[in-house]
Write an enzyme that holds these catalytic residues in place. Sequence first.
Site, mmCIF file in Angstrom:
data_model
loop_
_atom_site.group_PDB
_atom_site.id
_atom_site.type_symbol
_atom_site.label_atom_id
_atom_site.label_comp_id
_atom_site.label_asym_id
_atom_site.label_seq_id
_atom_site.Cartn_x
_atom_site.Cartn_y
_atom_site.Cartn_z
ATOM 1 N N GLN A 134 23.208 43.215 59.623
ATOM 2 C CA GLN A 134 23.718 43.377 58.278
ATOM 3 C C GLN A 134 23.196 44.713 57.513
ATOM 4 O O GLN A 134 21.421 45.243 57.614
ATOM 5 C CB GLN A 134 22.813 42.101 57.224
ATOM 6 N N SER A 137 20.838 46.930 52.893
ATOM 7 C CA SER A 137 19.519 48.213 52.813
ATOM 8 C C SER A 137 19.548 49.680 52.837
ATOM 9 O O SER A 137 19.883 49.950 54.383
ATOM 10 C CB SER A 137 18.539 47.306 52.562
ATOM 11 N N GLU A 252 21.682 34.635 52.039
ATOM 12 C CA GLU A 252 20.834 35.320 52.590
ATOM 13 C C GLU A 252 19.225 34.540 52.458
ATOM 14 O O GLU A 252 18.639 34.416 52.997
ATOM 15 C CB GLU A 252 20.973 36.693 52.918
#
Length: 415
Positions: A134, A137, A252
């Site tokens: 993923q 961030s 998540e």
Amino acid sequence: MTRLPITPDTSAADAVDAVRQWIVEEVPAAWRSAAAEGPAALRAVRSAADYRDWYPTFADSGLVAPTWLPEHGGLGVGNDIARAMERVLASLRLTRLNPLGLNNAAAALFSHGTDEQRLRFLPPIVRNEEKWCQLFSEPGAGSDLASLATRAVRDGDQWLISGQKVWTTWADEADFAILLARTDPNQPKHQGITYFLLDMHQPGVDVRPLRQVTGDAEFNEVFLDSARVPDEHRVGEINDGWRVSTSTLSSERQMVSGSGSGGMGRLGGSGAQRLITLAHETGRWDDPVVRSKIMRLWAQEQIRGWTNARVRAALSADESPGAASSIGKVHQATLNQQIQDLMVDLLGTAAVAWPAVGDPDALPREVHGMLRSLANATEGGTTDINKNILGERVLGLAKEPDPWKGKPWKEIPRS
């Protein structure tokens, strides 16, 4: 082994019988015996490589994701039958591989993907043939994810992605990534983002490991320099990626919520049941204060499991758990750290000194679990951010004032 002969019309009793028969025929006898003795015995006879080699048998049965449609790799059964079958499988400790694919990527594909995308990506996810990570961030966009600066520029029927992502779990092993990138800096920060599926094996993708205090390197930073994504691998509408991402972020949070979550479970150490065993092994069980501490944590773990199971049931019914998934995430972060701290306390001096200095494998599992649990308050969204979500979306409290609300992203100060 082909898919189990289970359909939405199969009764729960018949489904359970089919699973039991499959276990006898397909799960190695040594694994079944060792699983009954506990995790340590199972690790002695079932290596990670052994499990990966056998895993296609699990995937082909349809039991990895039984509520998914057959064409997506599942059986298409309802929640009740899936739970009944899972109770039979639970004692065998058949971990689902590729959790970021099964949870994070799949959540977006089910909620916002096309039929073609689901048929292309979901079956390889179930079979663990294409692993996922993923890319959300960034160094300047962690808790405030919507301020992300990675850019996506249209180039015909493709997109060119440039920027930097960080704290990416298993990026070094991933074949694909779900990715958020800014496609319109003139819009407010939540409205100019698009959601993509990125091939990690291409020029312009540079993965660098981040070493942790445990000695592991499960996190990575990823540098993107004009990496390409075909428009057919865009999920949802252009500039609507934030709405798409909410399904992933909710999944998540649920995935890292521990017992009953149906995801990766505890990230860092063993559970409260291990506390009971360890207290007996170290002679501390006779101390009433120790017993009280352990049983308080054990009770909280049961409550968390039930809470997560309710959210998981909503997910299985194609309902969004929404902000409720933050409940398990917030509870899990604090509870697991308390469990691991007590684990080290029970271990005593063995937790601060051990033989084979310099050998990472010599680190006691309890110490490794405690060190790893330090990340629980950050991964899946920080505890503070999740408390804000609960306050605003569950309790109905007023939001924090935002002087930059509605302003174009390019005008907002960033770190």
